[in-house]
Design a protein around this motif. Structure first.
Motif, PDB file in Angstrom:
ATOM      1  N   MET A   1      52.648  40.865  47.576  1.00 29.45           N
ATOM      2  CA  MET A   1      52.090  42.044  48.221  1.00 29.45           C
ATOM      3  C   MET A   1      52.415  43.319  47.445  1.00 29.45           C
ATOM      4  SD  MET A   1      50.264  40.942  50.615  1.00 29.45           S
ATOM      5  CE  MET A   1      49.831  42.328  51.640  1.00 29.45           C
ATOM      6  N   SER A   2      53.369  43.254  46.531  1.00 24.53           N
ATOM      7  CA  SER A   2      53.698  44.418  45.709  1.00 24.53           C
ATOM      8  C   SER A   2      52.746  44.574  44.518  1.00 24.53           C
ATOM      9  CB  SER A   2      55.141  44.317  45.206  1.00 24.53           C
ATOM     10  OG  SER A   2      55.310  43.144  44.437  1.00 24.53           O
ATOM     11  N   ASP A   3      51.936  43.546  44.235  1.00 23.63           N
ATOM     12  CA  ASP A   3      50.928  43.615  43.168  1.00 23.63           C
ATOM     13  C   ASP A   3      49.695  44.350  43.672  1.00 23.63           C
ATOM     14  OD1 ASP A   3      52.554  42.219  41.432  1.00 23.63           O
ATOM     15  OD2 ASP A   3      51.609  40.278  41.838  1.00 23.63           O
ATOM     16  N   LYS A   4      48.777  44.641  42.757  1.00 28.36           N
ATOM     17  CA  LYS A   4      47.562  45.376  43.117  1.00 28.36           C
ATOM     18  C   LYS A   4      46.607  44.522  43.959  1.00 28.36           C
ATOM     19  CE  LYS A   4      43.892  48.151  41.044  1.00 28.36           C
ATOM     20  NZ  LYS A   4      43.313  48.666  39.794  1.00 28.36           N
ATOM     21  N   TYR A   5      46.598  43.202  43.715  1.00 29.72           N
ATOM     22  CA  TYR A   5      45.678  42.288  44.409  1.00 29.72           C
ATOM     23  C   TYR A   5      46.436  41.127  45.039  1.00 29.72           C
ATOM     24  CZ  TYR A   5      42.128  44.472  41.408  1.00 29.72           C
ATOM     25  OH  TYR A   5      41.311  45.370  40.771  1.00 29.72           O
ATOM     26  N   VAL A   6      45.812  40.523  46.037  1.00 28.01           N
ATOM     27  CA  VAL A   6      46.311  39.319  46.685  1.00 28.01           C
ATOM     28  C   VAL A   6      45.102  38.491  47.116  1.00 28.01           C
ATOM     29  CG1 VAL A   6      46.454  40.232  49.031  1.00 28.01           C
ATOM     30  CG2 VAL A   6      48.068  38.496  48.313  1.00 28.01           C
TER      31      VAL A   6
ATOM     32  N   MET B   1      41.588  40.576  47.428  1.00 31.05           N
ATOM     33  CA  MET B   1      41.706  41.849  48.135  1.00 31.05           C
ATOM     34  C   MET B   1      42.710  42.776  47.467  1.00 31.05           C
ATOM     35  SD  MET B   1      42.104  40.364  51.986  1.00 31.05           S
ATOM     36  CE  MET B   1      42.072  41.980  52.704  1.00 31.05           C
ATOM     37  N   TYR B   2      42.463  44.092  47.610  1.00 31.34           N
ATOM     38  CA  TYR B   2      43.454  45.089  47.223  1.00 31.34           C
ATOM     39  C   TYR B   2      44.582  45.063  48.246  1.00 31.34           C
ATOM     40  CZ  TYR B   2      40.185  47.441  44.019  1.00 31.34           C
ATOM     41  OH  TYR B   2      39.334  47.748  42.994  1.00 31.34           O
ATOM     42  N   THR B   3      45.795  45.365  47.815  1.00 30.58           N
ATOM     43  CA  THR B   3      46.930  45.425  48.739  1.00 30.58           C
ATOM     44  C   THR B   3      47.257  46.850  49.162  1.00 30.58           C
ATOM     45  OG1 THR B   3      48.466  45.484  46.871  1.00 30.58           O
ATOM     46  CG2 THR B   3      48.017  43.323  47.864  1.00 30.58           C
ATOM     47  N   ASP B   4      46.551  47.825  48.613  1.00 30.43           N
ATOM     48  CA  ASP B   4      46.802  49.240  48.911  1.00 30.43           C
ATOM     49  C   ASP B   4      46.499  49.541  50.383  1.00 30.43           C
ATOM     50  OD1 ASP B   4      47.056  51.974  48.994  1.00 30.43           O
ATOM     51  OD2 ASP B   4      45.653  52.382  47.362  1.00 30.43           O
TER      52      ASP B   4
ATOM     53  N   GLY C   1      40.995  30.706  43.744  1.00 31.98           N
ATOM     54  CA  GLY C   1      41.837  31.845  44.102  1.00 31.98           C
ATOM     55  C   GLY C   1      42.863  32.174  43.033  1.00 31.98           C
ATOM     56  N   SER C   2      43.487  31.149  42.467  1.00 32.48           N
ATOM     57  CA  SER C   2      44.484  31.393  41.426  1.00 32.48           C
ATOM     58  C   SER C   2      43.829  31.970  40.170  1.00 32.48           C
ATOM     59  CB  SER C   2      45.257  30.122  41.100  1.00 32.48           C
ATOM     60  OG  SER C   2      44.422  29.149  40.513  1.00 32.48           O
ATOM     61  N   ILE C   3      42.612  31.524  39.860  1.00 26.37           N
ATOM     62  CA  ILE C   3      41.879  32.054  38.703  1.00 26.37           C
ATOM     63  C   ILE C   3      41.503  33.518  38.937  1.00 26.37           C
ATOM     64  CG2 ILE C   3      39.724  31.877  37.395  1.00 26.37           C
ATOM     65  CD1 ILE C   3      39.925  28.802  37.883  1.00 26.37           C
ATOM     66  N   TRP C   4      40.941  33.824  40.105  1.00 24.45           N
ATOM     67  CA  TRP C   4      40.573  35.200  40.447  1.00 24.45           C
ATOM     68  C   TRP C   4      41.771  36.130  40.357  1.00 24.45           C
ATOM     69  CZ3 TRP C   4      37.199  34.992  45.506  1.00 24.45           C
ATOM     70  CH2 TRP C   4      35.927  34.487  45.200  1.00 24.45           C
ATOM     71  N   LEU C   5      42.902  35.698  40.951  1.00 24.73           N
ATOM     72  CA  LEU C   5      44.086  36.538  41.001  1.00 24.73           C
ATOM     73  C   LEU C   5      44.661  36.759  39.605  1.00 24.73           C
ATOM     74  CD1 LEU C   5      45.951  38.090  42.875  1.00 24.73           C
ATOM     75  CD2 LEU C   5      47.323  36.023  43.117  1.00 24.73           C
ATOM     76  N   GLU C   6      44.722  35.708  38.822  1.00 26.32           N
ATOM     77  CA  GLU C   6      45.245  35.815  37.451  1.00 26.32           C
ATOM     78  C   GLU C   6      44.397  36.795  36.625  1.00 26.32           C
ATOM     79  OE1 GLU C   6      45.512  32.840  33.675  1.00 26.32           O
ATOM     80  OE2 GLU C   6      46.181  32.028  35.602  1.00 26.32           O
ATOM     81  N   ARG C   7      43.095  36.686  36.718  1.00 22.93           N
ATOM     82  CA  ARG C   7      42.191  37.579  35.962  1.00 22.93           C
ATOM     83  C   ARG C   7      42.289  39.019  36.455  1.00 22.93           C
ATOM     84  NH1 ARG C   7      36.766  33.807  35.424  1.00 22.93           N
ATOM     85  NH2 ARG C   7      37.665  32.338  33.927  1.00 22.93           N
ATOM     86  N   ALA C   8      42.354  39.211  37.772  1.00 26.03           N
ATOM     87  CA  ALA C   8      42.418  40.564  38.336  1.00 26.03           C
ATOM     88  C   ALA C   8      43.713  41.263  37.951  1.00 26.03           C
ATOM     89  CB  ALA C   8      42.269  40.510  39.856  1.00 26.03           C
ATOM     90  N   LEU C   9      44.832  40.526  37.970  1.00 27.82           N
ATOM     91  CA  LEU C   9      46.117  41.129  37.636  1.00 27.82           C
ATOM     92  C   LEU C   9      46.264  41.380  36.133  1.00 27.82           C
ATOM     93  CD1 LEU C   9      48.458  39.154  40.053  1.00 27.82           C
ATOM     94  CD2 LEU C   9      47.646  41.511  40.293  1.00 27.82           C
TER      95      LEU C   9
END
Length: 96
Positions: A28-33, A58-61, A86-94
């Motif tokens: 939750m401290s990252d930009k996306y989840v 999703m953004y966590t802001d 989900g893991s692919i999306w999150l890895e790419r977004a971060l």
């Protein structure tokens, strides 16, 4: 060398937290989840398995409106398929 114990179940080094039929993947401290909602289940050999899963990047802001937080959304059959994308999306977004 001591190992650091985590109080969360992890997948590919990121925490997995479940609340009812909703699973959050990522920090939750990252930009996306990733948020996964289990919409339906099926029974196979007396085991209840997730069938239809809605997945959202999703953004966590907390300052962003709830409806504006969703970046990507998809529906998958089975929890494995949802976790995989989900893991692919999150890895790419971060990585951005």
């Amino acid at each position: 060398m001591s190992e650091k114990k985590s109080k969360f179940l992890t997948y590919k080094g990121k925490p997995l937290v479940r609340n009812g039929n909703t699973i959050y993947y990522g920090n939750m401290s990252d930009k996306y989840v990733i948020m996964m909602q289990i919409m339906s289940t099926k029974t196979v050999n007396d085991l209840e398995l997730a069938d239809k899963v809605i997945i959202q990047l999703m953004y966590t802001d907390p300052d962003i409106k709830t409806r504006d937080r969703v970046v990507k959304k998809s529906e998958k059959h089975g929890l494995y398929n949802a976790m995989d994308i989900g893991s692919i999306w999150l890895e790419r977004a971060l990585a951005e």
